[in-house]
Design a protein around this motif. Structure first.
Motif, PDB file in Angstrom:
ATOM      1  N   PRO A 157      11.792  32.338  12.483  1.00 40.21           N
ATOM      2  CA  PRO A 157      11.718  33.408  11.485  1.00 40.21           C
ATOM      3  C   PRO A 157      12.369  32.933  10.175  1.00 40.21           C
ATOM      4  O   PRO A 157      13.474  32.382  10.186  1.00 40.21           O
ATOM      5  N   VAL A 158      11.682  33.121   9.079  1.00 41.59           N
ATOM      6  CA  VAL A 158      12.175  32.648   7.783  1.00 41.59           C
ATOM      7  C   VAL A 158      13.514  33.296   7.443  1.00 41.59           C
ATOM      8  O   VAL A 158      14.398  32.644   6.886  1.00 41.59           O
ATOM      9  N   ARG A 159      13.706  34.549   7.814  1.00 40.69           N
ATOM     10  CA  ARG A 159      14.961  35.241   7.466  1.00 40.69           C
ATOM     11  C   ARG A 159      16.181  34.640   8.145  1.00 40.69           C
ATOM     12  O   ARG A 159      17.301  34.851   7.703  1.00 40.69           O
ATOM     13  N   SER A 160      15.990  33.844   9.225  1.00 42.08           N
ATOM     14  CA  SER A 160      17.129  33.244   9.914  1.00 42.08           C
ATOM     15  C   SER A 160      17.468  31.856   9.379  1.00 42.08           C
ATOM     16  O   SER A 160      18.506  31.305   9.714  1.00 42.08           O
ATOM     17  N   ILE A 161      16.606  31.287   8.523  1.00 38.74           N
ATOM     18  CA  ILE A 161      16.832  29.929   8.002  1.00 38.74           C
ATOM     19  C   ILE A 161      17.901  29.960   6.918  1.00 38.74           C
ATOM     20  O   ILE A 161      17.795  30.693   5.942  1.00 38.74           O
ATOM     21  N   VAL A 162      18.934  29.162   7.139  1.00 34.04           N
ATOM     22  CA  VAL A 162      20.028  29.050   6.178  1.00 34.04           C
ATOM     23  C   VAL A 162      19.770  27.891   5.225  1.00 34.04           C
ATOM     24  O   VAL A 162      19.972  28.007   4.018  1.00 34.04           O
ATOM     25  N   SER A 163      19.312  26.762   5.787  1.00 38.12           N
ATOM     26  CA  SER A 163      19.121  25.575   4.969  1.00 38.12           C
ATOM     27  C   SER A 163      18.148  24.619   5.645  1.00 38.12           C
ATOM     28  O   SER A 163      18.030  24.600   6.863  1.00 38.12           O
ATOM     29  N   VAL A 164      17.487  23.797   4.825  1.00 30.05           N
ATOM     30  CA  VAL A 164      16.624  22.727   5.314  1.00 30.05           C
ATOM     31  C   VAL A 164      17.171  21.434   4.725  1.00 30.05           C
ATOM     32  O   VAL A 164      17.321  21.318   3.510  1.00 30.05           O
ATOM     33  N   PHE A 165      17.494  20.476   5.596  1.00 33.82           N
ATOM     34  CA  PHE A 165      18.081  19.206   5.173  1.00 33.82           C
ATOM     35  C   PHE A 165      17.083  18.072   5.314  1.00 33.82           C
ATOM     36  O   PHE A 165      16.353  18.005   6.300  1.00 33.82           O
ATOM     37  N   ASP A 166      17.097  17.149   4.371  1.00 37.47           N
ATOM     38  CA  ASP A 166      16.393  15.876   4.502  1.00 37.47           C
ATOM     39  C   ASP A 166      17.377  14.934   5.183  1.00 37.47           C
ATOM     40  O   ASP A 166      18.443  14.633   4.642  1.00 37.47           O
ATOM     41  N   LEU A 167      17.062  14.477   6.383  1.00 33.94           N
ATOM     42  CA  LEU A 167      18.023  13.680   7.134  1.00 33.94           C
ATOM     43  C   LEU A 167      18.281  12.300   6.540  1.00 33.94           C
ATOM     44  O   LEU A 167      19.300  11.689   6.833  1.00 33.94           O
ATOM     45  N   ASP A 168      17.380  11.810   5.687  1.00 30.41           N
ATOM     46  CA  ASP A 168      17.620  10.520   5.037  1.00 30.41           C
ATOM     47  C   ASP A 168      18.777  10.598   4.049  1.00 30.41           C
ATOM     48  O   ASP A 168      19.525   9.643   3.880  1.00 30.41           O
ATOM     49  N   THR A 169      18.923  11.733   3.384  1.00 28.55           N
ATOM     50  CA  THR A 169      19.966  11.851   2.367  1.00 28.55           C
ATOM     51  C   THR A 169      21.139  12.727   2.808  1.00 28.55           C
ATOM     52  O   THR A 169      22.251  12.550   2.329  1.00 28.55           O
ATOM     53  N   ALA A 170      20.906  13.655   3.716  1.00 28.15           N
ATOM     54  CA  ALA A 170      21.958  14.608   4.102  1.00 28.15           C
ATOM     55  C   ALA A 170      23.098  13.946   4.846  1.00 28.15           C
ATOM     56  O   ALA A 170      24.246  14.380   4.744  1.00 28.15           O
ATOM     57  N   THR A 171      22.813  12.897   5.590  1.00 30.52           N
ATOM     58  CA  THR A 171      23.872  12.264   6.380  1.00 30.52           C
ATOM     59  C   THR A 171      24.812  11.408   5.533  1.00 30.52           C
ATOM     60  O   THR A 171      25.756  10.852   6.058  1.00 30.52           O
ATOM     61  N   CYS A 172      24.570  11.341   4.242  1.00 26.87           N
ATOM     62  CA  CYS A 172      25.480  10.631   3.346  1.00 26.87           C
ATOM     63  C   CYS A 172      26.775  11.425   3.138  1.00 26.87           C
ATOM     64  O   CYS A 172      27.824  10.857   2.892  1.00 26.87           O
ATOM     65  N   SER A 173      26.690  12.732   3.246  1.00 27.46           N
ATOM     66  CA  SER A 173      27.847  13.594   3.020  1.00 27.46           C
ATOM     67  C   SER A 173      28.680  13.716   4.288  1.00 27.46           C
ATOM     68  O   SER A 173      28.149  13.937   5.376  1.00 27.46           O
ATOM     69  N   LYS A 174      29.994  13.607   4.141  1.00 27.34           N
ATOM     70  CA  LYS A 174      30.868  13.732   5.308  1.00 27.34           C
ATOM     71  C   LYS A 174      30.839  15.155   5.866  1.00 27.34           C
ATOM     72  O   LYS A 174      31.012  15.358   7.059  1.00 27.34           O
ATOM     73  N   HIS A 175      30.588  16.132   5.015  1.00 28.32           N
ATOM     74  CA  HIS A 175      30.534  17.525   5.467  1.00 28.32           C
ATOM     75  C   HIS A 175      29.306  17.763   6.351  1.00 28.32           C
ATOM     76  O   HIS A 175      29.394  18.451   7.367  1.00 28.32           O
ATOM     77  N   THR A 176      28.184  17.185   5.955  1.00 34.37           N
ATOM     78  CA  THR A 176      26.968  17.334   6.746  1.00 34.37           C
ATOM     79  C   THR A 176      27.102  16.589   8.067  1.00 34.37           C
ATOM     80  O   THR A 176      26.687  17.090   9.111  1.00 34.37           O
ATOM     81  N   ARG A 177      27.689  15.396   8.040  1.00 32.06           N
ATOM     82  CA  ARG A 177      27.920  14.654   9.284  1.00 32.06           C
ATOM     83  C   ARG A 177      28.836  15.434  10.212  1.00 32.06           C
ATOM     84  O   ARG A 177      28.614  15.481  11.428  1.00 32.06           O
ATOM     85  N   ALA A 178      29.847  16.092   9.671  1.00 24.57           N
ATOM     86  CA  ALA A 178      30.759  16.901  10.486  1.00 24.57           C
ATOM     87  C   ALA A 178      30.020  18.091  11.096  1.00 24.57           C
ATOM     88  O   ALA A 178      30.230  18.430  12.271  1.00 24.57           O
TER      89      ALA A 178
END
Length: 87
Positions: free
Chosen positions: A12-33
């Motif tokens: 359901p679209v209303r439950s989606i908080v965020s969509v991440f691109d895994l190629d770039t998102a894992t660069c951030s320590k917060h996203t990795r955590a």
């Protein structure tokens, strides 16, 4: 409205908080955590057979769940936006 993220998964679209691109998102320590925490809690669902390209974070009645998809984050964004504007 729902969005197809791969295989037999419709979210359901209303439950989606965020969509991440895994190629770039894992660069951030917060996203990795976040990924490490959700994996340790067993809240990661794989909606693909190959390497995932994107991750969809949802928040529902049972808490946060992360769905891994082989559909690109750009394609998922287009699907979400086309459905929302088509209402």
């Amino acid at each position: 409205m729902y969005v197809h993220i791969g295989q037999d998964y419709m979210l359901p679209v209303r439950s989606i908080v965020s969509v991440f691109d895994l190629d770039t998102a894992t660069c951030s320590k917060h996203t990795r955590a976040l990924l490490a925490r959700l994996t340790a809690e067993g809240r990661v669902v794989t909606a693909c057979e190959d390497l995932p390209k994107s991750a969809v974070l949802c928040d529902g009645a049972l808490g946060e769940i992360l769905y891994l998809s082989q559909i690109s984050s750009t394609a998922l964004q287009r699907r979400i936006e086309s459905g929302v504007t088509g209402l």
